[in-house]
Write a protein that holds these residues in place. Sequence first.
Motif, PDB file in Angstrom:
ATOM      1  N   GLU A 408       0.054   8.579  -2.810  1.00  0.00           N
ATOM      2  CA  GLU A 408       1.466   8.186  -2.784  1.00  0.00           C
ATOM      3  C   GLU A 408       1.594   6.748  -3.290  1.00  0.00           C
ATOM      4  N   ALA A 409       1.028   6.532  -4.486  1.00  0.00           N
ATOM      5  CA  ALA A 409       0.883   5.167  -5.002  1.00  0.00           C
ATOM      6  C   ALA A 409       2.221   4.490  -5.277  1.00  0.00           C
ATOM      7  N   HIS A 410       3.297   5.263  -5.401  1.00  0.00           N
ATOM      8  CA  HIS A 410       4.602   4.637  -5.614  1.00  0.00           C
ATOM      9  C   HIS A 410       5.015   3.773  -4.422  1.00  0.00           C
ATOM     10  N   TYR A 411       4.285   3.879  -3.298  1.00  0.00           N
ATOM     11  CA  TYR A 411       4.548   3.025  -2.149  1.00  0.00           C
ATOM     12  C   TYR A 411       4.259   1.551  -2.464  1.00  0.00           C
ATOM     13  N   VAL A 412       3.484   1.281  -3.516  1.00  0.00           N
ATOM     14  CA  VAL A 412       3.100  -0.104  -3.803  1.00  0.00           C
ATOM     15  C   VAL A 412       3.788  -0.618  -5.072  1.00  0.00           C
ATOM     16  N   LYS A 413       4.972  -0.075  -5.370  1.00  0.00           N
ATOM     17  CA  LYS A 413       5.685  -0.506  -6.579  1.00  0.00           C
ATOM     18  C   LYS A 413       6.296  -1.896  -6.424  1.00  0.00           C
ATOM     19  N   ASN A 414       6.574  -2.309  -5.181  1.00  0.00           N
ATOM     20  CA  ASN A 414       7.184  -3.621  -4.943  1.00  0.00           C
ATOM     21  C   ASN A 414       6.073  -4.640  -4.673  1.00  0.00           C
ATOM     22  N   PRO A 415       5.830  -5.559  -5.601  1.00  0.00           N
ATOM     23  CA  PRO A 415       4.698  -6.492  -5.445  1.00  0.00           C
ATOM     24  C   PRO A 415       4.854  -7.474  -4.295  1.00  0.00           C
ATOM     25  N   ASP A 416       6.052  -7.598  -3.741  1.00  0.00           N
ATOM     26  CA  ASP A 416       6.290  -8.581  -2.680  1.00  0.00           C
ATOM     27  C   ASP A 416       5.957  -8.061  -1.285  1.00  0.00           C
ATOM     28  N   THR A 417       5.674  -6.768  -1.156  1.00  0.00           N
ATOM     29  CA  THR A 417       5.386  -6.212   0.164  1.00  0.00           C
ATOM     30  C   THR A 417       3.927  -6.446   0.547  1.00  0.00           C
ATOM     31  N   ARG A 418       3.679  -6.439   1.847  1.00  0.00           N
ATOM     32  CA  ARG A 418       2.317  -6.653   2.331  1.00  0.00           C
ATOM     33  C   ARG A 418       1.390  -5.542   1.868  1.00  0.00           C
ATOM     34  N   ARG A 419       1.878  -4.292   1.864  1.00  0.00           N
ATOM     35  CA  ARG A 419       1.027  -3.177   1.452  1.00  0.00           C
ATOM     36  C   ARG A 419       0.609  -3.332  -0.009  1.00  0.00           C
ATOM     37  N   SER A 420       1.552  -3.808  -0.859  1.00  0.00           N
ATOM     38  CA  SER A 420       1.215  -3.998  -2.274  1.00  0.00           C
ATOM     39  C   SER A 420       0.179  -5.097  -2.446  1.00  0.00           C
ATOM     40  N   ARG A 421       0.339  -6.166  -1.701  1.00  0.00           N
ATOM     41  CA  ARG A 421      -0.630  -7.263  -1.811  1.00  0.00           C
ATOM     42  C   ARG A 421      -2.008  -6.827  -1.336  1.00  0.00           C
ATOM     43  N   SER A 422      -2.054  -6.017  -0.263  1.00  0.00           N
ATOM     44  CA  SER A 422      -3.351  -5.534   0.237  1.00  0.00           C
ATOM     45  C   SER A 422      -4.023  -4.633  -0.788  1.00  0.00           C
ATOM     46  N   VAL A 423      -3.248  -3.715  -1.365  1.00  0.00           N
ATOM     47  CA  VAL A 423      -3.804  -2.817  -2.378  1.00  0.00           C
ATOM     48  C   VAL A 423      -4.269  -3.620  -3.588  1.00  0.00           C
ATOM     49  N   ALA A 424      -3.478  -4.624  -3.988  1.00  0.00           N
ATOM     50  CA  ALA A 424      -3.853  -5.446  -5.131  1.00  0.00           C
ATOM     51  C   ALA A 424      -5.190  -6.149  -4.885  1.00  0.00           C
ATOM     52  N   GLU A 428      -8.589  -5.342  -7.233  1.00  0.00           N
ATOM     53  CA  GLU A 428      -9.289  -6.385  -7.989  1.00  0.00           C
ATOM     54  C   GLU A 428     -10.794  -6.314  -7.789  1.00  0.00           C
ATOM     55  N   ARG A 429     -11.222  -5.835  -6.615  1.00  0.00           N
ATOM     56  CA  ARG A 429     -12.653  -5.804  -6.302  1.00  0.00           C
ATOM     57  C   ARG A 429     -13.340  -4.523  -6.775  1.00  0.00           C
ATOM     58  N   CYS A 430     -12.561  -3.450  -6.984  1.00  0.00           N
ATOM     59  CA  CYS A 430     -13.156  -2.149  -7.291  1.00  0.00           C
ATOM     60  C   CYS A 430     -13.117  -1.877  -8.791  1.00  0.00           C
ATOM     61  N   GLU A 431     -14.225  -1.388  -9.315  1.00  0.00           N
ATOM     62  CA  GLU A 431     -14.290  -1.058 -10.741  1.00  0.00           C
ATOM     63  C   GLU A 431     -13.486   0.192 -11.043  1.00  0.00           C
ATOM     64  N   ARG A 432     -13.553   1.181 -10.146  1.00  0.00           N
ATOM     65  CA  ARG A 432     -12.846   2.451 -10.357  1.00  0.00           C
ATOM     66  C   ARG A 432     -11.727   2.578  -9.330  1.00  0.00           C
ATOM     67  N   VAL A 433     -10.517   2.802  -9.822  1.00  0.00           N
ATOM     68  CA  VAL A 433      -9.353   2.931  -8.949  1.00  0.00           C
ATOM     69  C   VAL A 433      -8.534   4.122  -9.423  1.00  0.00           C
ATOM     70  N   LEU A 434      -8.173   4.988  -8.488  1.00  0.00           N
ATOM     71  CA  LEU A 434      -7.377   6.169  -8.811  1.00  0.00           C
ATOM     72  C   LEU A 434      -6.110   6.158  -7.972  1.00  0.00           C
ATOM     73  N   PHE A 435      -4.957   6.020  -8.636  1.00  0.00           N
ATOM     74  CA  PHE A 435      -3.657   6.105  -7.973  1.00  0.00           C
ATOM     75  C   PHE A 435      -3.145   7.539  -8.108  1.00  0.00           C
ATOM     76  N   LEU A 436      -2.629   8.086  -7.015  1.00  0.00           N
ATOM     77  CA  LEU A 436      -2.066   9.433  -7.020  1.00  0.00           C
ATOM     78  C   LEU A 436      -0.578   9.353  -6.696  1.00  0.00           C
ATOM     79  N   THR A 437       0.239  10.046  -7.472  1.00  0.00           N
ATOM     80  CA  THR A 437       1.672  10.119  -7.185  1.00  0.00           C
ATOM     81  C   THR A 437       2.253  11.344  -7.872  1.00  0.00           C
ATOM     82  N   GLY A 438       3.127  12.044  -7.167  1.00  0.00           N
ATOM     83  CA  GLY A 438       3.804  13.188  -7.763  1.00  0.00           C
ATOM     84  C   GLY A 438       5.113  12.821  -8.427  1.00  0.00           C
ATOM     85  N   THR A 439       5.457  11.527  -8.395  1.00  0.00           N
ATOM     86  CA  THR A 439       6.703  11.057  -9.012  1.00  0.00           C
ATOM     87  C   THR A 439       6.510  10.942 -10.513  1.00  0.00           C
TER      88      THR A 439
END
Length: 726
Positions: A408-424, A428-439
């Motif tokens: 449900e990666a669309h949950y992190v569309k707003n860069p100002d939220t805490r969840r977006s900052r945590s995911v960001a 940055e640390r992971c070489e492979r990242v997979l975002f999933l969203t049905g939107t």
Amino acid sequence: MQGEVPPRAGRGIREWCEQGAGLHEAARSLRADHVGAVAAVRAAYEPLQAELVGRELESIPVARLKDATDGRLRLGAMEEAGFGSVRAVYETSRYALRQVPGVGEQTADRALAAARQIARAVAGTVTVRVDVDHPEPRTTALVVALHRLVEAGPELSRALDAAERLDTRLGELLPAARPAGGRLRLALAGRERRERALAAAAELGDLLADAAATDVRLLLAQASTDLLRPAVPDLEAWVDFELRPAEYYGRLTEVSEQRPDAAASEGFVPSEVAERVHAQRLDDTYRRVSLRGYQEFGARFALVQQRVVLGDEMGLGKTVQAIAALAHLAAEGHTHFLVVCPASVLINWAREIRARSTLRAFTVHGPERHDAHAEWHERGGVAVTTFDVLHTLPAPDGTPPGMLVVDEAHYVKNPDTRRSRSVAAWTERCERVLFLTGTPMENRVEEFRALLRHLRPDLVPVVSDTDAAAGPHAFRRSVAPAYLRRNQEDVLTELPALVHTDEWVELRPADRAAYQEAVAEGNFMAMRRAAYTDPETSAKLQRLRELVAEAAVNGLKVVVFSYFRDVLDSVRAALGEGTLGPISGSVPAVRRQQLADDFTAVPGHAVLLSQIEAGGVGLNLQAASVVILCEPQVKPTVEHQAVARVHRMGQIRAVRVHRLLAADSVDDRLLRILARKERLFDAFARRSDLADATPDAVDISDVGLARRIVEEEQQRLAEHAKAGTA
């Protein structure tokens, strides 16, 4: 002069050759057994396909044969003789056509060739579907034949790959190595031949050692045993088909060689990207499930492109594609993986990982999250956590996770939220990242740019509103390095029209307290709806809102069923204005039909609420393609009849049924008890005329089941309280 014979020549190599010959025979036998099993499926499939082709050819006028011959065919004589359709020509012999007055040898041959050409084209467009509600001998034969391949499981593909390699390599090595099996024969051989024999023998020894280390013999033997089992009874095959239809259709697709449009199933990515993806091998050592072709492509895409958004439409299996990628990386030696998701799907993820792979899953959530995280850090596996917990986890020290999956990666569309900052911080640390969203991201270009800033900031300037305005295919091509989306009409041509998903959630504190109180009081009905006690925090309502929101962005209609009117009232309040219904027992029949008609008439997305016993009988709700069941039903036939209001003749889209379930509750207990019933009897009875007329006749007693569940839950909670874990 002959060279000296090495001491290893002779008896040792002779034993290698004997072992190699046995392994070679096992490989060849498995391949032959598989050919036989596939032939049985094709023998059952081809008459069904031929009938569908015949129906299509019947609707094509015989005059269309001219189109296949550039207008050079004279058909007047055949039309006068009663050949009105392409089917009439296609099913006629060359000899019979020549007997028609005015039809010469050349005309007959050209007409037959044109008819066969059209038939081949039609065969590529028809889809054999298995109607589980109306089984007949030919579809039964197909299901029984497929059962053997399905029952062999995903290990069959692994065994066949090994058998093919061994058949080829041993077929070359054994003849070359045999001269080294006798010291005298080797001594008399020429130098060049002796060197070839010894080199082949050495390679044979390595191959046998590797086969022993990986239990290849056992793998081949088990696969052959599975393929040679006697055919199961018809009824058992039908029941198994109902439990896992996607696996049956997957095997049927492989055997029939019918594929959806390649470009569509690969998300219309450019050829250079598709070629790289196809070249990526997908290791299934730690995977427990077979994948569809488009799912394999999705998993490989994630591995090749490394930092991507998988945006498949809901119901296409984004979760299993992610698990396949994790399993592949585990086979390559990676040990730690991290999944971040909404709390509403946390339990689902943990269950899916355990069911679809052999990877360990750790739920990093709740009061024991730090202990779970520590155990994951020490032992490895897949840590499943939520957006809200992620920021509390310590940053990875040393090697980061082999892959980060964000659902449900669309949950992190707003860069100002805490969840977006945590995911960001983690991306940055992971070489492979997979975002999933049905939107569908092509409808929300700015959201897509926000996701790209996490994954591929270099692509952000490339993504423009102009690409989206040019249409979804153009948009997907422009962002192909980081985005893959397939729609159901692109890839579900051979899938069943009904896909079930159990949505497991954890009861929140308020709902848990209400549940425990209901158990203590022995109130079965209160236990069943305790998950909706606090609408503000209800995990079931949260998941329901997410499912409805995803259906909305895809323009799909939704029917929500519950046994309880007050649960539907909570759902209505949670979804807000515009929700239709509820249809209930107190609503007159005319008004019920009006609500169903209004629901159908709404263009695009709409939601209709209904009590399951009121809306589950008599109404036609086939405008919907998503069904949400707020709780499992005591009587399976009630649930079956409700779904049948949507999934019925005339439904043109696949129907997804989502059943909301609370872990460690009456839901879990109810499903387990119902699963232990004699399911073969239930399936037989449900299909009988008697059962259709009186569905209650095959359901177990409400009172007896309720009493049993209440007693078992009281005992379980008492034991937990005694152990201090309640």
